[in-house]
Design a protein around this motif. Structure first.
Motif, PDB file in Angstrom:
ATOM      1  N   UNK A 141       0.851  -1.199   0.000  1.00 22.55           N
ATOM      2  CA  UNK A 141       0.000   0.000   0.000  1.00 22.55           C
ATOM      3  C   UNK A 141       0.885   1.246   0.000  1.00 22.55           C
ATOM      4  N   UNK A 142       1.311   1.650  -1.179  1.00 24.37           N
ATOM      5  CA  UNK A 142       2.296   2.740  -1.305  1.00 24.37           C
ATOM      6  C   UNK A 142       1.815   4.036  -0.656  1.00 24.37           C
ATOM      7  N   UNK A 143       0.557   4.396  -0.863  1.00 26.41           N
ATOM      8  CA  UNK A 143       0.071   5.659  -0.308  1.00 26.41           C
ATOM      9  C   UNK A 143       0.053   5.617   1.216  1.00 26.41           C
ATOM     10  N   UNK A 144      -0.080   4.427   1.791  1.00 26.80           N
ATOM     11  CA  UNK A 144      -0.070   4.310   3.246  1.00 26.80           C
ATOM     12  C   UNK A 144       1.312   4.642   3.806  1.00 26.80           C
ATOM     13  N   UNK A 145       2.363   4.241   3.103  1.00 21.24           N
ATOM     14  CA  UNK A 145       3.715   4.604   3.531  1.00 21.24           C
ATOM     15  C   UNK A 145       3.856   6.127   3.579  1.00 21.24           C
ATOM     16  N   UNK A 146       3.350   6.783   2.542  1.00 22.83           N
ATOM     17  CA  UNK A 146       3.440   8.241   2.471  1.00 22.83           C
ATOM     18  C   UNK A 146       2.635   8.888   3.586  1.00 22.83           C
ATOM     19  N   UNK A 147       1.404   8.436   3.761  1.00 20.79           N
ATOM     20  CA  UNK A 147       0.544   9.034   4.797  1.00 20.79           C
ATOM     21  C   UNK A 147       1.138   8.831   6.188  1.00 20.79           C
ATOM     22  N   UNK A 148       1.731   7.659   6.414  1.00 24.09           N
ATOM     23  CA  UNK A 148       2.359   7.424   7.711  1.00 24.09           C
ATOM     24  C   UNK A 148       3.530   8.385   7.922  1.00 24.09           C
ATOM     25  N   UNK A 150       3.907  11.368   6.631  1.00 25.97           N
ATOM     26  CA  UNK A 150       3.353  12.702   6.884  1.00 25.97           C
ATOM     27  C   UNK A 150       2.844  12.802   8.321  1.00 25.97           C
ATOM     28  N   UNK A 151       2.140  11.774   8.796  1.00 28.07           N
ATOM     29  CA  UNK A 151       1.619  11.794  10.169  1.00 28.07           C
ATOM     30  C   UNK A 151       2.761  11.818  11.183  1.00 28.07           C
ATOM     31  N   UNK A 152       3.812  11.059  10.921  1.00 28.87           N
ATOM     32  CA  UNK A 152       4.971  11.074  11.825  1.00 28.87           C
ATOM     33  C   UNK A 152       5.617  12.459  11.851  1.00 28.87           C
ATOM     34  N   UNK A 153       5.732  13.069  10.698  1.00 30.59           N
ATOM     35  CA  UNK A 153       6.316  14.412  10.631  1.00 30.59           C
ATOM     36  C   UNK A 153       5.456  15.413  11.413  1.00 30.59           C
ATOM     37  N   UNK A 154       4.144  15.348  11.230  1.00 31.86           N
ATOM     38  CA  UNK A 154       3.249  16.257  11.962  1.00 31.86           C
ATOM     39  C   UNK A 154       3.342  16.030  13.467  1.00 31.86           C
ATOM     40  N   UNK A 155       3.421  14.756  13.866  1.00 32.42           N
ATOM     41  CA  UNK A 155       3.520  14.444  15.291  1.00 32.42           C
ATOM     42  C   UNK A 155       4.818  15.011  15.867  1.00 32.42           C
ATOM     43  N   UNK A 169      10.279  10.300  15.404  1.00 27.02           N
ATOM     44  CA  UNK A 169       9.341  10.456  14.296  1.00 27.02           C
ATOM     45  C   UNK A 169       9.982  11.016  13.032  1.00 27.02           C
ATOM     46  N   UNK A 170      10.860  12.019  13.169  1.00 25.55           N
ATOM     47  CA  UNK A 170      11.464  12.630  11.985  1.00 25.55           C
ATOM     48  C   UNK A 170      12.312  11.601  11.243  1.00 25.55           C
ATOM     49  N   UNK A 171      13.151  10.872  11.990  1.00 19.26           N
ATOM     50  CA  UNK A 171      13.976   9.864  11.350  1.00 19.26           C
ATOM     51  C   UNK A 171      13.086   8.799  10.692  1.00 19.26           C
ATOM     52  N   UNK A 172      12.029   8.373  11.388  1.00 16.06           N
ATOM     53  CA  UNK A 172      11.124   7.376  10.835  1.00 16.06           C
ATOM     54  C   UNK A 172      10.378   7.941   9.627  1.00 16.06           C
ATOM     55  N   UNK A 173       9.939   9.196   9.695  1.00 20.75           N
ATOM     56  CA  UNK A 173       9.235   9.817   8.569  1.00 20.75           C
ATOM     57  C   UNK A 173      10.114   9.857   7.336  1.00 20.75           C
ATOM     58  N   UNK A 174      11.373  10.149   7.528  1.00 21.59           N
ATOM     59  CA  UNK A 174      12.292  10.194   6.388  1.00 21.59           C
ATOM     60  C   UNK A 174      12.495   8.822   5.766  1.00 21.59           C
ATOM     61  N   UNK A 175      12.365   7.762   6.577  1.00 19.58           N
ATOM     62  CA  UNK A 175      12.553   6.418   6.027  1.00 19.58           C
ATOM     63  C   UNK A 175      11.298   5.942   5.313  1.00 19.58           C
ATOM     64  N   UNK A 176      10.154   6.563   5.575  1.00 15.63           N
ATOM     65  CA  UNK A 176       8.926   6.197   4.869  1.00 15.63           C
ATOM     66  C   UNK A 176       8.986   6.803   3.511  1.00 15.63           C
TER      67      UNK A 176
END
Length: 176
Positions: A141-148, A150-155, A169-176
């Motif tokens: 689910x490619x779009x789910x990776x992106x949405x996750x 974005x949510x991590x970055x916002x958090x 979250x930032x490090x994890x967001x960058x890996x998504x």
């Protein structure tokens, strides 16, 4: 029940109106009437088959689109987001391993986190948990990776703004 002659099932009509609304939205028009009709046909279908996860999922997606359209028009989308979330919750009560419903509930929770007053962190964490669960079930689910991401970055941003450590979250967001 349906399929004879020229009658279409409410579920098929609901899906058709959902697609028409998406097309209208993409062309810059106002899609809300199509989404209203999709919701009404979803209601009719659920009156005949109240346990249908497909009808609940499609009606939830229509509510999600209605919320986005209301927001784009300057309105308050919170009630539509709540209704979408209720439909996704109902799908997941019937089938906790329904990856699309997990994804869509995550989208709904992330949107509500920003639309509702107060601290959005709990809803963002819930959205991330939904995205994580959806990705465990279906990593394609490619779009789910992106949405996750974005949510991590916002958090992380919310935590920084409130003086709390941003965590990973930032490090994890960058890996998504």
């Amino acid at each position: 029940k349906y399929g004879h002659g020229d009658k279409q099932s409410p579920g098929n009509r609901a899906h058709g109106f959902l697609c028409l609304g998406e097309l209208e939205q993409e062309s810059g028009g106002d899609p809300r009437e199509h989404f209203r009709r999709a919701i009404a046909d979803g209601d009719a279908g659920l009156a005949l088959d109240p346990e249908s996860p497909l009808l609940l999922q499609n009606r939830g997606v229509a509510w999600l689109h209605m919320a986005a359209a209301a927001e784009a028009a300057g309105g308050d989308p919170r009630e539509e987001y709540r209704r979408a979330g209720a439909d996704f919750d109902a799908v997941l009560a019937r089938n906790p391993a329904h990856a699309p419903a997990l994804h869509d509930r995550g989208v709904t929770r992330a949107a509500l986190a920003l639309a509702e007053p107060g601290d959005p962190r709990e809803k963002l964490e819930q959205a991330i948990a939904d995205f994580d669960a959806a990705l465990r079930l279906d990593p394609s689910l490619a779009v789910t990776w992106t949405r996750r991401g974005v949510a991590r970055h916002r958090l992380a941003r919310e935590r920084r703004e409130r003086g709390a450590p941003a965590g990973t979250e930032i490090r994890q967001a960058r890996s998504d």
